[in-house]
Design a protein around this motif. Structure first.
Motif, PDB file in Angstrom:
ATOM      1  N   TYR A 175      15.467  13.738  -7.690  1.00 51.20           N
ATOM      2  CA  TYR A 175      13.917  13.058  -8.255  1.00 51.20           C
ATOM      3  C   TYR A 175      13.636  12.432  -7.375  1.00 51.20           C
ATOM      4  O   TYR A 175      13.678  11.916  -7.024  1.00 51.20           O
ATOM      5  N   PRO A 176      11.955  12.135  -8.018  1.00 54.29           N
ATOM      6  CA  PRO A 176      10.486  11.674  -7.222  1.00 54.29           C
ATOM      7  C   PRO A 176      11.269  10.329  -7.079  1.00 54.29           C
ATOM      8  O   PRO A 176      11.663   9.554  -7.383  1.00 54.29           O
ATOM      9  N   MET A 177      11.519   9.807  -5.868  1.00 53.61           N
ATOM     10  CA  MET A 177      11.222   8.297  -4.914  1.00 53.61           C
ATOM     11  C   MET A 177      10.534   8.178  -4.545  1.00 53.61           C
ATOM     12  O   MET A 177       9.736   8.118  -4.304  1.00 53.61           O
ATOM     13  N   VAL A 178      10.473   6.420  -5.244  1.00 62.42           N
ATOM     14  CA  VAL A 178       9.438   5.435  -4.284  1.00 62.42           C
ATOM     15  C   VAL A 178       9.802   4.409  -3.423  1.00 62.42           C
ATOM     16  O   VAL A 178      11.157   3.486  -4.620  1.00 62.42           O
ATOM     17  N   VAL A 179       9.158   4.376  -2.480  1.00 60.23           N
ATOM     18  CA  VAL A 179       9.898   2.699  -1.997  1.00 60.23           C
ATOM     19  C   VAL A 179       9.372   1.828  -2.004  1.00 60.23           C
ATOM     20  O   VAL A 179       8.268   1.499  -2.152  1.00 60.23           O
ATOM     21  N   ASN A 180      10.199   0.604  -3.012  1.00 60.75           N
ATOM     22  CA  ASN A 180       9.358  -0.562  -3.465  1.00 60.75           C
ATOM     23  C   ASN A 180      10.014  -1.319  -2.015  1.00 60.75           C
ATOM     24  O   ASN A 180      10.427  -1.182  -0.541  1.00 60.75           O
ATOM     25  N   GLN A 181       9.155  -3.109  -2.356  1.00 61.69           N
ATOM     26  CA  GLN A 181       9.537  -3.656  -1.584  1.00 61.69           C
ATOM     27  C   GLN A 181       9.506  -5.293  -2.528  1.00 61.69           C
ATOM     28  O   GLN A 181       8.363  -5.818  -3.347  1.00 61.69           O
ATOM     29  N   GLY A 182      10.398  -5.859  -2.136  1.00 64.98           N
ATOM     30  CA  GLY A 182      10.628  -7.326  -2.543  1.00 64.98           C
ATOM     31  C   GLY A 182      10.971  -6.567  -4.261  1.00 64.98           C
ATOM     32  O   GLY A 182      11.894  -5.843  -4.539  1.00 64.98           O
ATOM     33  N   LYS A 218      11.011  -5.201  -7.884  1.00 62.13           N
ATOM     34  CA  LYS A 218      10.017  -3.701  -8.809  1.00 62.13           C
ATOM     35  C   LYS A 218       9.130  -4.463  -9.752  1.00 62.13           C
ATOM     36  O   LYS A 218       8.972  -3.112 -10.579  1.00 62.13           O
ATOM     37  N   GLY A 219       9.372  -5.406 -10.462  1.00 68.40           N
ATOM     38  CA  GLY A 219       8.302  -5.318 -12.198  1.00 68.40           C
ATOM     39  C   GLY A 219       7.389  -5.149 -12.058  1.00 68.40           C
ATOM     40  O   GLY A 219       6.659  -3.950 -12.755  1.00 68.40           O
ATOM     41  N   ARG A 220       6.025  -5.258 -11.056  1.00 69.07           N
ATOM     42  CA  ARG A 220       4.868  -4.856 -10.416  1.00 69.07           C
ATOM     43  C   ARG A 220       5.087  -2.798 -10.613  1.00 69.07           C
ATOM     44  O   ARG A 220       4.698  -2.633 -11.419  1.00 69.07           O
ATOM     45  N   ALA A 221       6.286  -2.704 -10.170  1.00 66.64           N
ATOM     46  CA  ALA A 221       6.275  -1.175 -10.110  1.00 66.64           C
ATOM     47  C   ALA A 221       6.434  -0.411 -10.873  1.00 66.64           C
ATOM     48  O   ALA A 221       5.768   0.545 -11.778  1.00 66.64           O
ATOM     49  N   LEU A 222       7.123  -1.104 -12.320  1.00 64.63           N
ATOM     50  CA  LEU A 222       7.779  -0.520 -13.373  1.00 64.63           C
ATOM     51  C   LEU A 222       6.335  -0.410 -13.741  1.00 64.63           C
ATOM     52  O   LEU A 222       6.875  -0.078 -15.165  1.00 64.63           O
ATOM     53  N   ALA A 223       5.900  -1.315 -14.150  1.00 70.09           N
ATOM     54  CA  ALA A 223       4.339  -1.572 -15.183  1.00 70.09           C
ATOM     55  C   ALA A 223       3.316  -0.848 -14.206  1.00 70.09           C
ATOM     56  O   ALA A 223       3.232  -0.633 -15.607  1.00 70.09           O
ATOM     57  N   TRP A 224       3.427  -0.762 -13.143  1.00 68.94           N
ATOM     58  CA  TRP A 224       2.747   0.905 -13.030  1.00 68.94           C
ATOM     59  C   TRP A 224       3.012   1.965 -13.281  1.00 68.94           C
ATOM     60  O   TRP A 224       2.117   2.723 -14.240  1.00 68.94           O
ATOM     61  N   PRO A 260       0.721  -1.249   0.437  1.00 63.22           N
ATOM     62  CA  PRO A 260      -0.277   0.341   0.057  1.00 63.22           C
ATOM     63  C   PRO A 260       0.507   1.355   0.019  1.00 63.22           C
ATOM     64  O   PRO A 260       0.810   2.020  -0.474  1.00 63.22           O
ATOM     65  N   GLN A 261       2.175   0.996   0.850  1.00 66.84           N
ATOM     66  CA  GLN A 261       2.550   2.220   0.468  1.00 66.84           C
ATOM     67  C   GLN A 261       3.319   2.916  -0.986  1.00 66.84           C
ATOM     68  O   GLN A 261       3.773   3.971  -0.747  1.00 66.84           O
ATOM     69  N   THR A 262       4.059   1.624  -1.003  1.00 65.71           N
ATOM     70  CA  THR A 262       4.175   1.670  -2.200  1.00 65.71           C
ATOM     71  C   THR A 262       3.422   2.534  -3.515  1.00 65.71           C
ATOM     72  O   THR A 262       4.078   3.228  -4.330  1.00 65.71           O
TER      73      THR A 262
END
Length: 231
Positions: free
Chosen positions: A141-148, A150-156, A13-15
């Motif tokens: 630059y904008p920063m996103v803290v991911n967990q596990g 990173k493929g899903r975050a990249l797809a988003w 959720p935080q990501t």
């Protein structure tokens, strides 16, 4: 075709909240960039710090378990103790992490042709410290803290940008995750650290491999069609 609902369901959720806060410009190429061993030195710093508190790193594989030892001991630390040391390192040392040569300048040049997002798996309690360190190093630059993975975050990010996507990371596992979720993306495996080059001489799921930012920038420009490097 990306099913964005499936992507979002698998994100912390935080990501997801941080992703939604990134000011993405539709149609503009987007480059997602890892931090540790890509923009800042990690393992060498961690190893030197561990020595000062009675531990040592014996890195044979890129895994914590089995790589951290009390000084002089043949018995590796349990996994939870390794995690504890990593969390302590980021709490105490994030602001001291030094830049990998060329990274900030390369991103500055690339930012004239692409939007840049920092995608890091730093422990969440160190989020503000990481932000402060990157700002001090000229990486705003904008920063996103991911967990596990990173493929899903990249797809988003790609779904939001609807434009050519690039990703650079030192982790073979993260390159594999990117290839699974976003096979059309440019994926640069960054092997600046000697131990990365030694442990992972090849990365089959990368579209390119680089040992410094000059080579990485050229690969990103070529594969994302961003034009030639400018002085």
């Amino acid at each position: 075709m990306i099913n964005i609902a499936d992507v979002e369901d698998g994100l912390a959720p935080q990501t997801l909240e941080q992703l939604r806060a990134v000011p993405i410009i539709p149609g503009r190429p987007l480059l997602a960039v890892d931090v540790d061993e890509v923009l800042v030195v990690f393992v060498d710093h961690l190893s030197r710090w561990m020595e000062t508190i009675g531990f040592e790193m014996r890195l044979v594989t890129y895994q914590l378990e089995g790589s951290m030892f009390p000084k002089g001991s043949g018995d590796p630390l349990p996994f939870e103790d390794c995690i504890g040391l990593i969390r302590r390192f980021f709490a105490e040392q994030t602001l001291e992490q030094r830049a990998i040569p060329g990274g900030a300048r390369a991103l500055e040049r690339l930012s004239t042709h692409a939007q840049i997002v920092i995608l890091t798996n730093v422990p969440r309690p160190a989020t503000d410290l990481r932000r402060q360190n990157l700002d001090a190093l000229g990486i705003p630059y904008p920063m996103v803290v991911n967990q596990g993975g990173k493929g899903r975050a990249l797809a988003w990010l790609q779904h939001a940008a609807q434009a050519p996507m690039g990703f650079i990371d030192d982790s073979v596992t993260q390159i594999e995750s990117a290839a699974k979720w976003l096979p059309q993306a440019t994926r640069v495996h960054f092997a600046w650290a000697d131990f990365i080059d030694r442990i992972f001489p090849n990365c089959p799921d990368a579209t390119s491999r680089a040992r410094d930012w000059e080579v990485a920038e050229a690969a990103l420009r070529r594969q994302m069609d961003l034009g030639e490097t400018t002085p």
